[in-house]
Design a protein around this motif. Sequence first.
Motif, PDB file in Angstrom:
ATOM      1  N   THR A   1       0.823  -1.219   0.000  1.00  0.00           N
ATOM      2  CA  THR A   1       0.000   0.000   0.000  1.00  0.00           C
ATOM      3  C   THR A   1       0.853   1.265   0.000  1.00  0.00           C
ATOM      4  OG1 THR A   1      -0.127  -0.316   2.382  1.00  0.00           O
ATOM      5  CG2 THR A   1      -2.059  -0.962   1.080  1.00  0.00           C
ATOM      6  N   SER A   2       2.109   1.062   0.402  1.00  0.00           N
ATOM      7  CA  SER A   2       2.976   2.255   0.431  1.00  0.00           C
ATOM      8  C   SER A   2       3.346   2.701  -0.980  1.00  0.00           C
ATOM      9  CB  SER A   2       4.223   1.965   1.264  1.00  0.00           C
ATOM     10  OG  SER A   2       4.965   0.929   0.638  1.00  0.00           O
ATOM     11  N   LYS A   3       3.194   1.740  -1.937  1.00  0.00           N
ATOM     12  CA  LYS A   3       3.573   2.126  -3.307  1.00  0.00           C
ATOM     13  C   LYS A   3       2.427   2.882  -3.958  1.00  0.00           C
ATOM     14  CE  LYS A   3       7.030  -1.328  -4.145  1.00  0.00           C
ATOM     15  NZ  LYS A   3       6.843  -2.715  -3.718  1.00  0.00           N
ATOM     16  N   GLU A   4       2.792   3.661  -4.890  1.00  0.00           N
ATOM     17  CA  GLU A   4       1.762   4.500  -5.516  1.00  0.00           C
ATOM     18  C   GLU A   4       0.793   3.674  -6.356  1.00  0.00           C
ATOM     19  OE1 GLU A   4       3.448   8.423  -6.840  1.00  0.00           O
ATOM     20  OE2 GLU A   4       1.894   8.125  -8.379  1.00  0.00           O
ATOM     21  N   THR A   5       1.435   2.925  -7.257  1.00  0.00           N
ATOM     22  CA  THR A   5       0.583   2.039  -8.055  1.00  0.00           C
ATOM     23  C   THR A   5       0.986   0.584  -7.801  1.00  0.00           C
ATOM     24  OG1 THR A   5       2.078   2.559  -9.850  1.00  0.00           O
ATOM     25  CG2 THR A   5      -0.150   3.480  -9.981  1.00  0.00           C
ATOM     26  N   SER A   6      -0.039  -0.193  -7.500  1.00  0.00           N
ATOM     27  CA  SER A   6       0.241  -1.632  -7.379  1.00  0.00           C
ATOM     28  C   SER A   6      -0.229  -2.334  -8.625  1.00  0.00           C
ATOM     29  CB  SER A   6      -0.516  -2.219  -6.160  1.00  0.00           C
ATOM     30  OG  SER A   6      -0.067  -1.575  -5.008  1.00  0.00           O
ATOM     31  N   PHE A   7       0.569  -3.267  -9.041  1.00  0.00           N
ATOM     32  CA  PHE A   7       0.127  -3.993 -10.243  1.00  0.00           C
ATOM     33  C   PHE A   7       0.210  -5.517 -10.006  1.00  0.00           C
ATOM     34  CE2 PHE A   7       4.177  -5.595 -11.654  1.00  0.00           C
ATOM     35  CZ  PHE A   7       5.115  -4.670 -11.261  1.00  0.00           C
ATOM     36  N   VAL A   8      -0.615  -6.154 -10.766  1.00  0.00           N
ATOM     37  CA  VAL A   8      -0.536  -7.640 -10.851  1.00  0.00           C
ATOM     38  C   VAL A   8      -0.472  -7.999 -12.315  1.00  0.00           C
ATOM     39  CG1 VAL A   8      -1.732  -9.824 -10.425  1.00  0.00           C
ATOM     40  CG2 VAL A   8      -1.825  -7.972  -8.734  1.00  0.00           C
ATOM     41  N   ASN A   9       0.659  -8.570 -12.715  1.00  0.00           N
ATOM     42  CA  ASN A   9       0.808  -8.955 -14.123  1.00  0.00           C
ATOM     43  C   ASN A   9       0.714 -10.474 -14.280  1.00  0.00           C
ATOM     44  OD1 ASN A   9       1.204  -6.360 -14.837  1.00  0.00           O
ATOM     45  ND2 ASN A   9       3.444  -6.497 -14.871  1.00  0.00           N
ATOM     46  N   ILE A  10      -0.200 -10.850 -15.138  1.00  0.00           N
ATOM     47  CA  ILE A  10      -0.325 -12.289 -15.420  1.00  0.00           C
ATOM     48  C   ILE A  10       0.076 -12.526 -16.852  1.00  0.00           C
ATOM     49  CG2 ILE A  10      -1.872 -14.277 -15.448  1.00  0.00           C
ATOM     50  CD1 ILE A  10      -3.696 -12.720 -13.577  1.00  0.00           C
ATOM     51  N   SER A  11       1.072 -13.348 -17.061  1.00  0.00           N
ATOM     52  CA  SER A  11       1.419 -13.676 -18.445  1.00  0.00           C
ATOM     53  C   SER A  11       1.386 -15.189 -18.616  1.00  0.00           C
ATOM     54  CB  SER A  11       2.798 -13.120 -18.792  1.00  0.00           C
ATOM     55  OG  SER A  11       3.812 -13.974 -18.324  1.00  0.00           O
ATOM     56  N   ILE A  12       0.671 -15.591 -19.636  1.00  0.00           N
ATOM     57  CA  ILE A  12       0.489 -17.027 -19.902  1.00  0.00           C
ATOM     58  C   ILE A  12       0.964 -17.327 -21.307  1.00  0.00           C
ATOM     59  CG2 ILE A  12      -1.195 -18.891 -20.050  1.00  0.00           C
ATOM     60  CD1 ILE A  12      -3.007 -17.151 -18.278  1.00  0.00           C
ATOM     61  N   SER A  13       1.819 -18.295 -21.439  1.00  0.00           N
ATOM     62  CA  SER A  13       2.195 -18.754 -22.785  1.00  0.00           C
ATOM     63  C   SER A  13       2.167 -20.291 -22.801  1.00  0.00           C
ATOM     64  CB  SER A  13       3.578 -18.218 -23.158  1.00  0.00           C
ATOM     65  OG  SER A  13       4.538 -18.712 -22.247  1.00  0.00           O
ATOM     66  N   TYR A  14       1.591 -20.809 -23.876  1.00  0.00           N
ATOM     67  CA  TYR A  14       1.508 -22.277 -23.925  1.00  0.00           C
ATOM     68  C   TYR A  14       1.728 -22.795 -25.333  1.00  0.00           C
ATOM     69  CZ  TYR A  14      -3.336 -21.390 -25.380  1.00  0.00           C
ATOM     70  OH  TYR A  14      -4.453 -20.941 -26.022  1.00  0.00           O
ATOM     71  N   ASN A  15       2.206 -24.037 -25.406  1.00  0.00           N
ATOM     72  CA  ASN A  15       2.332 -24.708 -26.693  1.00  0.00           C
ATOM     73  C   ASN A  15       1.829 -26.142 -26.545  1.00  0.00           C
ATOM     74  OD1 ASN A  15       4.313 -26.120 -25.322  1.00  0.00           O
ATOM     75  ND2 ASN A  15       5.991 -24.911 -26.190  1.00  0.00           N
ATOM     76  N   ASN A  16       2.232 -26.953 -27.451  1.00  0.00           N
ATOM     77  CA  ASN A  16       1.719 -28.328 -27.450  1.00  0.00           C
ATOM     78  C   ASN A  16       2.117 -29.159 -26.248  1.00  0.00           C
ATOM     79  OD1 ASN A  16       0.021 -28.593 -29.532  1.00  0.00           O
ATOM     80  ND2 ASN A  16       1.514 -29.391 -30.995  1.00  0.00           N
ATOM     81  N   THR A  17       3.230 -28.805 -25.683  1.00  0.00           N
ATOM     82  CA  THR A  17       3.714 -29.650 -24.591  1.00  0.00           C
ATOM     83  C   THR A  17       3.317 -29.103 -23.231  1.00  0.00           C
ATOM     84  OG1 THR A  17       5.782 -28.528 -25.004  1.00  0.00           O
ATOM     85  CG2 THR A  17       5.670 -30.864 -25.582  1.00  0.00           C
ATOM     86  N   ASN A  18       3.466 -27.751 -23.034  1.00  0.00           N
ATOM     87  CA  ASN A  18       3.104 -27.239 -21.721  1.00  0.00           C
ATOM     88  C   ASN A  18       2.728 -25.772 -21.793  1.00  0.00           C
ATOM     89  OD1 ASN A  18       5.543 -26.005 -22.142  1.00  0.00           O
ATOM     90  ND2 ASN A  18       6.663 -27.284 -20.666  1.00  0.00           N
ATOM     91  N   ALA A  19       2.337 -25.310 -20.595  1.00  0.00           N
ATOM     92  CA  ALA A  19       2.000 -23.884 -20.497  1.00  0.00           C
ATOM     93  C   ALA A  19       2.808 -23.270 -19.376  1.00  0.00           C
ATOM     94  CB  ALA A  19       0.511 -23.730 -20.203  1.00  0.00           C
ATOM     95  N   THR A  20       3.225 -22.052 -19.529  1.00  0.00           N
ATOM     96  CA  THR A  20       3.939 -21.334 -18.468  1.00  0.00           C
ATOM     97  C   THR A  20       3.100 -20.131 -18.060  1.00  0.00           C
ATOM     98  OG1 THR A  20       5.955 -21.954 -19.625  1.00  0.00           O
ATOM     99  CG2 THR A  20       6.176 -20.388 -17.814  1.00  0.00           C
ATOM    100  N   ILE A  21       2.812 -20.094 -16.752  1.00  0.00           N
ATOM    101  CA  ILE A  21       2.005 -18.967 -16.239  1.00  0.00           C
ATOM    102  C   ILE A  21       2.866 -18.201 -15.242  1.00  0.00           C
ATOM    103  CG2 ILE A  21      -0.097 -18.330 -15.028  1.00  0.00           C
ATOM    104  CD1 ILE A  21      -1.237 -21.084 -15.879  1.00  0.00           C
TER     105      ILE A  21
END
Lengths: 130, 1194
Positions: free
Chosen positions: B1101-1121
């Motif tokens: 809360t002390s920070k001015e802007t808080s963010f939550v970044n979700i990045s998802i990438s997937y292919n035939n074998t697996n997904a990385t979140i």
Amino acid sequence: MKKHVLLIDDNDIDNYVTNHIISRSQIAKKITIKNSAIAALEYLETIKENGEEFPEMIFLDIKMPMMDGFDFLDELIKFPNVIDNQCSVVMLTSSGDQNDIDRASRYAVVKRFLIKPLKKEILVNLLTLS
Amino acid sequence: MMNEIKTHIKLYFLVFVMSSFIIGIGFFGIWEIKKTNQTIQTLYADRLLPMDQLADVRFYYAVGILSTAQQVNEQQLSFSEARKKIQQAQDSINTNWKTYKLTSLKQEEKQLVKQTAMLMSRSDKIVEKLKLILKEEDPHALDNIVNNELFPAVNPVLLKITDLLNLQVKVGKNTSIDNLELYGVSSKLLSLLIIIALVFGIPFSYYLVKKIKSIVSSFNVSTEKLATVELNYSYLIKHAGEAILILNDNTLIIDSNDRACQLLGYSHEELLQMKIIDLIPPSELEKQIEDIESVRKNKGLLIYRKLKRKDGTELDAEINNRLMEGKGFFAILRDITERKKAELALKESEKKYRYLFDNNPAYIIIWDLENLDVLEVNNAVFEKYGYGKEEWMNMSVTQIRPEEDHQKIKDFAKLMLDSDEPIQKRTWRHIKKNGQEMLMDISSHRIDYNNRQAILSLGRDVTEQVKVERELAEREAQLNLFIEHSPASLAMFDNEMRYIATSRRWMSDYNLGEQNIIGKNHYEVFSDISQDWKAIHKRCLEGAVEKKDEDLFVRSDGSIQWLKWEIHPWHKGTGEIGGIIMFTEIITERKLATERFKVQFENAPDIILYVNKELKIETINRNSPTMTKEELVGMDCILILPEESRQIAREAINKCFETGKPQEIESALSHNRWVRSRFVAIANNGEVDHVIVFSTDMTEQKKAEQKVLQSEERHRALTDNISDAILLVNENLKVEYQSLSAERITGYSAKEAKFKTILDFLHPDDLEKSKVFFNELYVSPGVPKQNQFRIINKKGHIVWIEGTIQNLLHKEGIHAFIINCRDVSNRKKLEEEQALTASIVKSSEDAIISKTIDGHITSWNKGAEKILGYSPFEVIGKHISILVPLNLRGEEKRILEEVRKGHSVDHYETQRLRKDGEIIYVSLTISPIKDVLGNVVGASKIMRDITENKKVEAELIRFNADLKKTNAELDRFVYSVSHDLRAPLKSMLGLICITKDGIDTENVELYERLTMLDDSVIKLDNFIENILNYSKNSRMELDREEINFEKLIREIKESHEFMDITKELNFQVEINSKGKFVSDNNRLNVVLNNLVSNAIKYRDTSKETSFVNISISYNNTNATIIIEDNGIGIANKYKQKVFDMFYRGTSLSSGSGLGLYIVKETIEKLGGKINVESELNKGTKFIIEIANQVNILN
């Protein structure tokens, strides 16, 4: 502004809370509360001729004795008013069980699936439902 | 007798006892009587007498004195008389008193006596006084004494004496009473004794009396009997059938019977006056005397004596003489004249018999049937066997036999004992003393020998005979064997046309099979033999020899047979005809072949000439345009050709004769015809003596030679490539000719082959076999035989050959083995494969069944037998549907349909029916069986019994279902519980919310409290949700569906909308996709939800802007979140702990600590992994990798 909203829940407290929020939000002119799905259906039977009277929005709990929310839905979709898209149903239930969510989503008449308690912020969104 | 003695003693005893008793009783009685007598005596003496005395005393006192005194007083008496009387009285009194006192006195008595004595003395005084008075004759004193003194003086005495008398009476009474008592006792005792005596005596005497009675009666009976016996005896004697004489001690005849009279001619009376000696003829007299003495000594003797009749004739008599002790002799005479004669005759015959026995050339042994001892042997036996007389007498019949026969002879003896037949003929082995064995033909007769059952055995030495017979039989057997195995059809008959022997060939030629026709009549075996034949047989039986090279027979069934036959008579050893031998050869085939050949020959398109060395035509199959066949025979084959052709032909034919090699020429024939002539040499014994000329008209061909050549090439190629190779080998198995195909098979060209023998081609392992085979061929000329061999191709590989070889060595012009063979390596390989398959099939545990296209079972292996229970025999030929349960019959049809189309059916699970009715689960694999053309001709089925598997499967399914059920129940439970826990919480939240809304904002305290209430409820609700999620995650299976990440994130975002602070939070979502991602949506939801929740919760809360970044990438074998925030971060030391259950990494946490634990569990369930990177106060980054289930979905 909806003309008529129907609450169906066997839990009096929940009905009380929901009623309070809805009336505070002033999104409906008339609020009808029914304690059981059966009572609700009987009620709807009496007013189904009257398109004006028929509720435009129904807040439906799932877990109710004797006839639960889904059974009610099965009966509800037989009403001509419902078939004519004059009515929307919002599921209002205490547990967000995925099975229930999936099941509810199969009914076209169910527009939203909400977890209790109802929040007035969300109500605003609901108004946009047809 | 013992009884008598006993009785004696008993009797004595009884008498003694009884007497003693009686005597005893008598004595006793007497004694008692004595006692009584005594008592009476006593009574009399002691009582009566004294009483009398006392009475006297009293009387005399009373009368003698008193009365007298009275009388005198009254002057009735004179004084002198009175004095006399009184004196008398006194005297008497004194006497009596004295006497009385002398008796025995009792005590009482004594006393009284004393008293009385006293009184008496007093009275006596008075009496004296009286007496004096009297003397004085004083009447006055008298009167005074009498009236005053006498009576008082005498009275007491009288009284006392009365007392004494009374006492006597009393005593007497006592005595009598005593006596009575005694009497009573004695009489009782006596009675008792008497009774005892009676008690013993009566039964005993009764018994004895009885005994005596019986003795007496038996004595009587005996006497009677004796009388009867005597009567009988005399009757017997009188009427006896034998002559009986009774002699007295001096041998005088004292009795004789009628028969004796009859026998001797004397009358009864005459005999009675004779002595026995009178009957004896003088010659026998001495002996008779001796014999009589013997009889006396020995008590009896059987004497044989001549007796003299009255009329002087003599008779031989047997005298049975018995001594009758003390009485004389008892003689029974028997006339034995006849018997004597018979005896003599018997003796004579016995002598003869003995002579016969001893001197019989046959070996006679008599032996005992029961103990097997030798009883008699004749001389021949002595000489033959070598044992001496002594030895024979101690021998048993077993000793002359070999060990092995011992039991047999014992059994034989038993048989003879039991059997009804008295005679048995057998052959036995006997052993001489020197050990030499002989064969004896013995006829055994059962006889009676001295009252024992015995065998008279007559033996003949047949050792030699048997040997000869045996040899003869051997020879005969050999002959039979010879006949039997003769390759020719031979049969030997006797004079009655009965079969004696046949060769195998005969049996097979006439289709007689395995019957035994030896002994049967020929006309019986062949019912359709014509009269002509019978006539022929008859003639031959009489000595004729007949034969025919070709004879046509029409059998009864209309078929035609050609026979070559020969019949000879055969002669017995004696020279006479024993029967006939028939040799036949069915030449139908050959004849037909010959006929066929002839037909072919004649109808061959070619002109065929058979030419001899002189170039003369021996046979030709066609007429020439100018001459007939018959005219052509004998002509020179060259000369019939046109001029231009002669030279070439002559050359060719000569070459052919010289070289033996086939030649070929093309030449012209008359009338502008072109012929191609082939000359083939026919050799006999290595020398070419004939040539066959084949002439083909090639006039037309000549024109179209090219085409012909071509076609011939093709034809040759074809012929050469025809599988069959033809070889001709000579008797040494050297290849003389081979067709071109042979080269293909063997690899050797005709040239190369020419130097080889057929054996050189063969595989070494087959050499033996082939040698045997060729030997067979040698013995059966003209008979084609087939066999398989391996040869080694020139190239070295093995080729399987199947060949038909015919021995035509004997055949004129051929003189070779013709070998017709083909390469069957493939077939062999196929056969091997089939054998391998067959063994696989056989040993397979699975059922391997083959069936025809319409479903009939054609093969059935061991596995099938085991699984289905049927044996091959029961099932082959039947329809496959017997294995199919009724409700599945349609299935079989469908299977067959598929198979017919050529499809296979793989691992088809179904049920089948066992022989015992049990239904089993099976897995079928059915493949079609195709013929070489590819048509489906059947199906092969492999059936595996999966009943066990199925059972296990069913169990597994059941377990699974149970598990699922349990799981589902648990789910429902958890769901219910959590719902019921959460519903009130939701209500609470709602209430709190509206309450918060409704209160005055100034009421900070209330607001704060409501907020805290709210927080608590939320915490509880979250906790329950987490537990629910955890439970679901750990038990539920993974769902698989295509994940729509956008939708997922959106929903998560929406669900966090209620968190008021979301407006202050920057939410970035980035999705890179390649293809489809498949996983469990719910679980992903849980994971992302938790992480997003955390990101929001732990923002800085002390920070001015808080963010939550979700990045998802997937292919035939697996997904990385990757979920990244700039929140408060996690200190390094706590980084790994954050995933622990109930661990809260910061004091700011309001949660339960389950969130990340659940996240980790869920990710692991998804088969992925999660990592965290964080820096305190900077931010946190969660990196998740999850496998793509897309492949598994497919």
